[in-house]
Write a protein that holds these residues in place. Structure first.
Motif, PDB file in Angstrom:
ATOM      1  N   ILE A   1      51.881  27.729 118.229  1.00  0.00           N
ATOM      2  CA  ILE A   1      52.088  27.436 116.808  1.00  0.00           C
ATOM      3  C   ILE A   1      50.717  27.355 116.148  1.00  0.00           C
ATOM      4  CG2 ILE A   1      53.115  25.870 115.118  1.00  0.00           C
ATOM      5  CD1 ILE A   1      54.945  24.826 117.333  1.00  0.00           C
ATOM      6  N   LEU A   2      50.591  27.950 114.966  1.00  0.00           N
ATOM      7  CA  LEU A   2      49.279  28.086 114.335  1.00  0.00           C
ATOM      8  C   LEU A   2      49.338  27.725 112.857  1.00  0.00           C
ATOM      9  CD1 LEU A   2      46.311  29.261 114.611  1.00  0.00           C
ATOM     10  CD2 LEU A   2      47.294  31.434 113.841  1.00  0.00           C
ATOM     11  N   THR A   3      48.295  27.029 112.395  1.00  0.00           N
ATOM     12  CA  THR A   3      48.110  26.814 110.962  1.00  0.00           C
ATOM     13  C   THR A   3      46.772  27.410 110.545  1.00  0.00           C
ATOM     14  OG1 THR A   3      47.111  24.615 111.285  1.00  0.00           O
ATOM     15  CG2 THR A   3      49.496  24.700 110.934  1.00  0.00           C
ATOM     16  N   ILE A   4      46.757  28.051 109.373  1.00  0.00           N
ATOM     17  CA  ILE A   4      45.547  28.674 108.836  1.00  0.00           C
ATOM     18  C   ILE A   4      45.399  28.215 107.396  1.00  0.00           C
ATOM     19  CG2 ILE A   4      44.305  30.826 108.452  1.00  0.00           C
ATOM     20  CD1 ILE A   4      46.286  32.217 110.315  1.00  0.00           C
ATOM     21  N   GLY A   5      44.259  27.620 107.068  1.00  0.00           N
ATOM     22  CA  GLY A   5      44.054  27.109 105.724  1.00  0.00           C
ATOM     23  C   GLY A   5      42.658  27.376 105.198  1.00  0.00           C
ATOM     24  N   GLN A   6      42.459  27.100 103.929  1.00  0.00           N
ATOM     25  CA  GLN A   6      41.176  27.284 103.268  1.00  0.00           C
ATOM     26  C   GLN A   6      40.293  26.060 103.466  1.00  0.00           C
ATOM     27  OE1 GLN A   6      39.716  29.808 100.930  1.00  0.00           O
ATOM     28  NE2 GLN A   6      37.990  28.459 101.391  1.00  0.00           N
ATOM     29  N   TYR A   7      39.070  26.261 103.904  1.00  0.00           N
ATOM     30  CA  TYR A   7      38.103  25.164 103.922  1.00  0.00           C
ATOM     31  C   TYR A   7      37.719  24.817 102.491  1.00  0.00           C
ATOM     32  CZ  TYR A   7      33.662  22.709 104.045  1.00  0.00           C
ATOM     33  OH  TYR A   7      32.668  21.795 103.812  1.00  0.00           O
ATOM     34  N   LEU A   8      37.747  23.524 102.190  1.00  0.00           N
ATOM     35  CA  LEU A   8      37.319  23.025 100.887  1.00  0.00           C
ATOM     36  C   LEU A   8      36.239  21.972 101.111  1.00  0.00           C
ATOM     37  CD1 LEU A   8      40.785  22.647  99.127  1.00  0.00           C
ATOM     38  CD2 LEU A   8      39.094  24.463  98.775  1.00  0.00           C
ATOM     39  N   GLN A   9      35.152  22.077 100.407  1.00  0.00           N
ATOM     40  CA  GLN A   9      34.018  21.171 100.587  1.00  0.00           C
ATOM     41  C   GLN A   9      34.378  19.772 100.067  1.00  0.00           C
ATOM     42  OE1 GLN A   9      30.579  22.146  98.192  1.00  0.00           O
ATOM     43  NE2 GLN A   9      29.166  21.286  99.702  1.00  0.00           N
ATOM     44  N   PRO A  10      34.390  18.747 100.955  1.00  0.00           N
ATOM     45  CA  PRO A  10      34.769  17.407 100.511  1.00  0.00           C
ATOM     46  C   PRO A  10      33.746  16.756  99.581  1.00  0.00           C
ATOM     47  CG  PRO A  10      34.927  17.619 102.906  1.00  0.00           C
ATOM     48  CD  PRO A  10      34.175  18.800 102.405  1.00  0.00           C
TER      49      PRO A  10
ATOM     50  N   ASN B   1      43.008  21.082 117.070  1.00  0.00           N
ATOM     51  CA  ASN B   1      42.473  22.100 116.171  1.00  0.00           C
ATOM     52  C   ASN B   1      41.244  22.793 116.744  1.00  0.00           C
ATOM     53  OD1 ASN B   1      44.408  21.832 114.205  1.00  0.00           O
ATOM     54  ND2 ASN B   1      43.254  20.342 113.020  1.00  0.00           N
ATOM     55  N   ILE B   2      41.279  24.115 116.747  1.00  0.00           N
ATOM     56  CA  ILE B   2      40.102  24.907 117.133  1.00  0.00           C
ATOM     57  C   ILE B   2      39.089  24.920 115.991  1.00  0.00           C
ATOM     58  CG2 ILE B   2      40.824  27.218 116.347  1.00  0.00           C
ATOM     59  CD1 ILE B   2      39.374  26.465 119.823  1.00  0.00           C
ATOM     60  N   GLU B   3      39.560  24.794 114.763  1.00  0.00           N
ATOM     61  CA  GLU B   3      38.809  24.629 113.507  1.00  0.00           C
ATOM     62  C   GLU B   3      38.114  25.892 113.005  1.00  0.00           C
ATOM     63  OE1 GLU B   3      39.615  22.175 111.977  1.00  0.00           O
ATOM     64  OE2 GLU B   3      39.523  20.306 113.100  1.00  0.00           O
ATOM     65  N   THR B   4      37.331  26.557 113.852  1.00  0.00           N
ATOM     66  CA  THR B   4      36.562  27.712 113.379  1.00  0.00           C
ATOM     67  C   THR B   4      36.247  28.639 114.541  1.00  0.00           C
ATOM     68  OG1 THR B   4      34.668  28.375 112.000  1.00  0.00           O
ATOM     69  CG2 THR B   4      34.274  26.642 113.635  1.00  0.00           C
ATOM     70  N   VAL B   5      35.530  29.694 114.273  1.00  0.00           N
ATOM     71  CA  VAL B   5      35.206  30.698 115.300  1.00  0.00           C
ATOM     72  C   VAL B   5      34.003  30.206 116.114  1.00  0.00           C
ATOM     73  CG1 VAL B   5      36.120  32.538 113.853  1.00  0.00           C
ATOM     74  CG2 VAL B   5      33.677  31.987 113.742  1.00  0.00           C
ATOM     75  N   PRO B   6      33.846  30.692 117.351  1.00  0.00           N
ATOM     76  CA  PRO B   6      32.801  30.140 118.225  1.00  0.00           C
ATOM     77  C   PRO B   6      31.383  30.243 117.667  1.00  0.00           C
ATOM     78  CG  PRO B   6      33.851  32.093 119.211  1.00  0.00           C
ATOM     79  CD  PRO B   6      34.698  31.671 118.071  1.00  0.00           C
ATOM     80  N   ARG B   7      31.065  31.317 116.957  1.00  0.00           N
ATOM     81  CA  ARG B   7      29.708  31.481 116.431  1.00  0.00           C
ATOM     82  C   ARG B   7      29.320  30.345 115.486  1.00  0.00           C
ATOM     83  NH1 ARG B   7      28.010  33.584 111.657  1.00  0.00           N
ATOM     84  NH2 ARG B   7      30.070  34.453 111.219  1.00  0.00           N
ATOM     85  N   LEU B   8      30.282  29.740 114.823  1.00  0.00           N
ATOM     86  CA  LEU B   8      29.986  28.720 113.817  1.00  0.00           C
ATOM     87  C   LEU B   8      30.053  27.288 114.358  1.00  0.00           C
ATOM     88  CD1 LEU B   8      31.864  30.217 110.739  1.00  0.00           C
ATOM     89  CD2 LEU B   8      29.421  30.317 111.264  1.00  0.00           C
TER      90      LEU B   8
ATOM     91  N   PRO C   1      55.487  22.504 123.248  1.00  0.00           N
ATOM     92  CA  PRO C   1      54.846  23.383 122.266  1.00  0.00           C
ATOM     93  C   PRO C   1      53.407  22.957 121.991  1.00  0.00           C
ATOM     94  CG  PRO C   1      57.022  22.699 121.514  1.00  0.00           C
ATOM     95  CD  PRO C   1      56.684  21.847 122.703  1.00  0.00           C
ATOM     96  N   LEU C   2      52.507  23.923 121.986  1.00  0.00           N
ATOM     97  CA  LEU C   2      51.094  23.666 121.730  1.00  0.00           C
ATOM     98  C   LEU C   2      50.711  24.301 120.401  1.00  0.00           C
ATOM     99  CD1 LEU C   2      49.634  24.376 125.291  1.00  0.00           C
ATOM    100  CD2 LEU C   2      50.554  22.234 124.367  1.00  0.00           C
ATOM    101  N   LYS C   3      49.945  23.569 119.623  1.00  0.00           N
ATOM    102  CA  LYS C   3      49.671  23.951 118.238  1.00  0.00           C
ATOM    103  C   LYS C   3      48.182  23.816 117.951  1.00  0.00           C
ATOM    104  CE  LYS C   3      51.122  22.345 113.595  1.00  0.00           C
ATOM    105  NZ  LYS C   3      51.993  21.336 112.932  1.00  0.00           N
ATOM    106  N   SER C   4      47.664  24.676 117.064  1.00  0.00           N
ATOM    107  CA  SER C   4      46.270  24.582 116.673  1.00  0.00           C
ATOM    108  C   SER C   4      46.108  25.050 115.236  1.00  0.00           C
ATOM    109  CB  SER C   4      45.381  25.419 117.592  1.00  0.00           C
ATOM    110  OG  SER C   4      44.004  25.124 117.378  1.00  0.00           O
ATOM    111  N   GLY C   5      44.936  24.733 114.669  1.00  0.00           N
ATOM    112  CA  GLY C   5      44.650  25.120 113.298  1.00  0.00           C
ATOM    113  C   GLY C   5      43.235  25.650 113.164  1.00  0.00           C
ATOM    114  N   ILE C   6      43.056  26.566 112.214  1.00  0.00           N
ATOM    115  CA  ILE C   6      41.747  27.131 111.930  1.00  0.00           C
ATOM    116  C   ILE C   6      41.541  27.181 110.430  1.00  0.00           C
ATOM    117  CG2 ILE C   6      42.646  29.507 111.998  1.00  0.00           C
ATOM    118  CD1 ILE C   6      39.920  30.350 113.191  1.00  0.00           C
ATOM    119  N   MET C   7      40.297  26.952 109.999  1.00  0.00           N
ATOM    120  CA  MET C   7      39.925  27.031 108.597  1.00  0.00           C
ATOM    121  C   MET C   7      39.264  28.380 108.321  1.00  0.00           C
ATOM    122  SD  MET C   7      38.045  23.322 108.233  1.00  0.00           S
ATOM    123  CE  MET C   7      36.996  23.687 109.649  1.00  0.00           C
ATOM    124  N   LEU C   8      39.506  28.906 107.142  1.00  0.00           N
ATOM    125  CA  LEU C   8      38.810  30.106 106.693  1.00  0.00           C
ATOM    126  C   LEU C   8      37.912  29.742 105.514  1.00  0.00           C
ATOM    127  CD1 LEU C   8      41.672  32.787 106.763  1.00  0.00           C
ATOM    128  CD2 LEU C   8      40.143  32.055 108.616  1.00  0.00           C
TER     129      LEU C   8
END
Length: 298
Positions: A238-247, A173-180, A208-215
């Protein structure tokens, strides 16, 4: 994507109370209880439970789970993640066999294996991933295995150890954009995560290579698009995009709640950019519907 396309198409809600599309009941079922009990009795962990995934009731009820190896304590302190940080116990050499037996008992044909990050181990836990892949293949005929791996602190030797075990999908998972990165995952390095894909694409071009990012962490549309371009250039398909939710209140707050329509727009954009398949939605996580994503690329 045009700079404000998502904002032009749908309203992005500023951080307040959780919007209606993120409210769901959490029913239990006999199958959910069977999976939960089996995992507990096998002394195993799942990222579903440890990371407080909102889909665990759905997945457990469907007799699926993402196994988390190498314990339940992570050596990193990512500010978005509910997995406990601290000093973990030594790896359990019997764990790969228990994962395989649990997967067999659940009658799984597609198994996702992830781990806590183990920067304390000489090999970063790569040999445990390899052993678990082998145990699954020895136990379940024709099983497909997806691994969701850490960055192994940039070690190509450790990454190669996992690749040599021949998982069917390699996920990181890349998780987020580089600035963050400094805020969200201060012990990780954006380019180092991209290097995972570059190396794997070079040494195992058919895998196959896969990653995910949170918005929802404060990223801009332009930053997300650059990150997706970087992933594509590094070999991710392959890509997954999901909502970040505060645990919990101790984790980063949600900056924006992104609407389902905006997630649909991102899926359309990512496919147009060149990703082979994309899962995008408020509740999408890196291993959600993993089998379906794999099969759609088969």
């Amino acid at each position: 994507m045009d700079r404000d396309v998502c904002r032009d198409q749908v309203k992005v809600y500023q951080r307040k109370r959780k919007p209606v599309w993120l409210r769901r009941s959490l029913p239990t079922s006999p199958e959910y209880e069977k999976v939960r009990r089996l995992i507990g009795e096998s002394s195993l962990h799942t990222v579903c439970q440890e990371a407080k995934c909102p889909n665990q009731w759905e997945c457990f009820s469907s007799r699926t789970a993402t196994f988390m190896i190498l314990g339940e304590v992570c050596t990193r302190g990512c500010r978005f993640c509910a997995v406990a940080g601290g000093k973990p116990l030594p790896p359990d050499p019997e764990e790969p066999g228990r994962v395989a037996e649990a997967a067999r008992e659940l009658n799984l044909s597609y198994v996702v294996v992830t781990s806590v990050t183990r920067d304390d181990l000489e090999d970063g836990g790569s040999s445990a991933f390899a052993a678990t892949i082998r145990a699954l293949r020895d136990t379940i005929d024709g099983v497909y295995v997806e691994v969701l791996i850490p960055d192994f602190q940039g070690s190509e030797i450790d990454l190669q150890c996992v690749i040599d075990a021949k998982p069917d999908v390699l996920n990181h998972n890349i998780e987020t954009v580089p600035r963050l990165y400094d805020t969200v995952r201060p012990q990780a390095i954006y380019q180092r995560s991209l290097d995972v894909f570059r190396y794997a694409a070079k040494t195992a071009p058919s895998m196959p290579l896969k990653s995910g990012i949170m918005l929802g962490l404060g990223e801009t549309d332009a930053e997300v698009e650059v990150t997706l371009s970087d992933l594509l250039a590094a070999g991710c398909s392959i890509l997954t995009i999901g909502q970040y939710l505060q645990p919990s209140k101790d984790h980063l707050p949600v900056e924006t709640y992104v609407t389902p329509e905006a997630f649909d727009a991102w899926k359309t954009k990512a496919l147009a950019m060149g990703f082979a398949d994309v899962a995008s939605g408020p509740f999408v996580r890196s291993s959600y519907k993993a089998k379906e994503l794999f099969e759609s690329n088969g």
